[in-house]
Write an enzyme that holds these catalytic residues in place. Structure first.
Site, PDB file in Angstrom:
ATOM      1  N   ARG A 156      -9.317 -10.329 -10.091  1.00 52.11           N
ATOM      2  CA  ARG A 156     -10.223  -9.728  -9.111  1.00 52.11           C
ATOM      3  C   ARG A 156     -11.570  -9.416  -9.723  1.00 52.11           C
ATOM      4  O   ARG A 156     -11.679  -9.026 -10.886  1.00 52.11           O
ATOM      5  CB  ARG A 156      -9.610  -8.434  -8.574  1.00 52.11           C
ATOM      6  CG  ARG A 156     -10.445  -7.806  -7.454  1.00 52.11           C
ATOM      7  CD  ARG A 156      -9.867  -6.512  -6.981  1.00 52.11           C
ATOM      8  NE  ARG A 156     -10.337  -5.415  -7.826  1.00 52.11           N
ATOM      9  CZ  ARG A 156      -9.927  -4.166  -7.700  1.00 52.11           C
ATOM     10  NH1 ARG A 156      -9.018  -3.843  -6.806  1.00 52.11           N
ATOM     11  NH2 ARG A 156     -10.397  -3.232  -8.484  1.00 52.11           N
ATOM     12  N   CYS A 196     -14.899  -6.999  -8.530  1.00 46.86           N
ATOM     13  CA  CYS A 196     -15.324  -5.991  -7.564  1.00 46.86           C
ATOM     14  C   CYS A 196     -16.757  -5.599  -7.898  1.00 46.86           C
ATOM     15  O   CYS A 196     -17.048  -5.225  -9.034  1.00 46.86           O
ATOM     16  CB  CYS A 196     -14.400  -4.778  -7.635  1.00 46.86           C
ATOM     17  SG  CYS A 196     -14.701  -3.558  -6.339  1.00 46.86           S
TER      18      CYS A 196
END
Length: 130
Positions: free
Chosen positions: A107, A109
């Protein structure tokens, strides 16, 4: 079997948008989900907390993946855009509840100004061999 397939039926809010995008694209064994925002089936943005918006976004991702023959368990990468970095902890609590511990996707972010008045947008890539 087509190498590239496009999915965007009812239930994937972006399909109801005037935006020039496809909510889900399958390219071979990969499924790419366009950035999903907290929009209800009527095309209205959910006004509320980052937690409520994150739940709606994650549910929209699940629907888009299902339409493309994939699932949340097959997500290998997500990119998250948060309007306010102070929402990071609250966002993570909801986001992580959608994945098994130890089986979360890679991920990224980032904090980002949003084009519309929302707190979170998420796009994902799933590896989903047929």
């Amino acid at each position: 079997m087509k190498l590239i397939e496009y999915f965007g039926g009812e239930g994937v809010g972006a399909a109801r948008s005037a935006m020039p995008l496809t909510p889900a694209v399958r390219a071979g064994d990969f499924v790419f989900i366009s950035g999903q925002v907290p929009m209800d089936p009527n095309g209205e943005i959910l006004v509320g907390s980052v937690e409520a918006q994150t739940r709606l976004v994650m549910d929209r991702i699940a629907v888009a993946l299902e339409q493309a023959g994939s699932s949340m368990k097959e997500i290998v990468k997500s990119t998250v855009f948060l309007k306010d970095a102070r929402d990071f902890t609250a966002f993570n609590k909801i986001y992580s509840s959608y994945f098994e511990p130890g089986k979360r996707p890679a991920r990224t972010c980032v904090q980002n100004d949003m084009i519309v008045d929302i707190k979170v947008e998420i796009e994902v890539i799933a590896y989903s061999p047929r």
